[in-house]
Write a protein that holds these residues in place. Structure first.
Motif: not given
Ligand SMILES: O=C1O[C@H](CS(=O)(=O)O)[C@@H](O)[C@H](O)[C@H]1O
Length: 303
Positions: A55, A84, A87, A89-91
């Motif tokens: 990633w 995640d 997906r 995705e990062r938060h």
């Protein structure tokens, strides 16, 4: 001191990193994660399926730990993130507690209570870096300072001792950890290694302490950056064993596999001289070897 046989060392079938770091054996997924810091990639290898995934990241990734409930807590130059992998995705969990133009996160580990301990690295190699602790529900707090390149984080088998290396200072520090509130006390130098003498050839230099992992007998395995070896130290910091390596710059070991007896070792090739890279084609690869004593499993972090 025992010198271990390196004959069983092989490399994962994955392209080499510039600076491979922070291997993590995920206890639920049974896969290995690691990062390439300047290459800005989070990697995962599933040895059961022979599958590799990568990633790309928008900032320098430093390390990751598994999160309770799934996903990873990923430390990057631009903060702590919940990542995640499904997906991609990062938060944001926490903004960087430093100037990201001058410092970044480096080595980090979770403890048995879900706290996340993470050190920083000063780009100019001045002693402006620190150790932080992220406590569930309470955020990130600075808990120790006066360091240049934070590395080597590992908890003793009973969780009451925290080991913390400053790579540039060639030193490993120990703290007592309060079991209830995680406060640190009794800071002391646990092992001091010799710095490289200006006249000393690199091949005679023992290296400086980088990342580390604890085994189930309290053996602290530390990567000796530029020393081409791992050391296994006892509870007093004395050398029990040495594992010679086929690369000059190991960065961190981690125990994996179903029995936690596969030792994975990330390594670096960034900024290494051309003749060394020609002689050491595995530089930057993740090495693996079977060992006698299993490691401790990675703890899950909580937010
Ligand atoms: O960037 C890094 O570099 C250091 C090695 S050194 O400071 O250049 O001696 C390495 O230990 C660290 O883990 C890595 O992230």
């Amino acid at each position: 001191m025992t010198v271990l046989d390196p004959a069983g060392i092989t490399a994962l079938p994955v392209p080499p990193a510039l600076l491979g770091e922070s291997p993590l054996w995920h206890p639920d997924e049974q896969v290995l994660y690691w990062v390439d810091i300047p290459g800005r990639v989070l990697h995962r290898f599933d040895p059961a399926r022979g599958e590799h995934r990568a990633w790309p990241q928008p900032s320098d990734p430093a390390c990751c730990v598994p999160l309770l409930g799934g996903g990873l807590l990923l430390a990057m130059r631009d903060g702590l993130w919940r990542f995640d992998p499904q997906r991609g995705e990062r938060h944001l969990v926490a903004k960087p507690p430093y100037d990201p133009d001058r410092q970044r996160f480096n080595d980090g580990k979770a403890d048995a209570l879900g706290r996340f301990w993470i050190g920083t690295l000063d780009d100019a190699r001045e002693p402006n870096a620190a150790l932080y602790c992220h406590t569930p529900g309470r955020g990130l707090k600075r808990v120790a300072e006066g360091i240049t390149v934070s590395n080597g984080l590992a908890f003793g088998v009973d969780g009451r001792t925290l080991l913390w290396a400053d790579t540039k200072a060639h030193a490993i520090t120990a703290f007592d950890v309060d079991a209830s509130d995680g406060s640190l006390s009794r800071r002391r130098t646990w092992r001091q290694f010799a710095a490289r003498d200006a006249a000393q050839p690199l091949t005679a230099y023992g290296g400086r302490p980088d990342g580390a992992a604890m085994d189930s007998e309290g053996g602290y395995w530390v990567a000796m950056f530029e020393g081409q070896r791992l050391l296994r130290l006892d509870a007093e910091g004395r050398t029990l064993a040495e594992l010679p390596l086929p690369v000059r710059c190991p960065t961190m070991p981690c125990f994996g596999g179903a029995d936690l007896r596969t030792l994975y070792i990330t390594t670096a090739r960034e900024k290494r001289p051309a003749d060394e890279l020609a002689a050491q084609p595995l530089a930057g690869c993740v090495l693996q070897i079977r060992v006698a004593v299993p490691g401790l499993p990675a703890n899950l972090a909580r937010l």
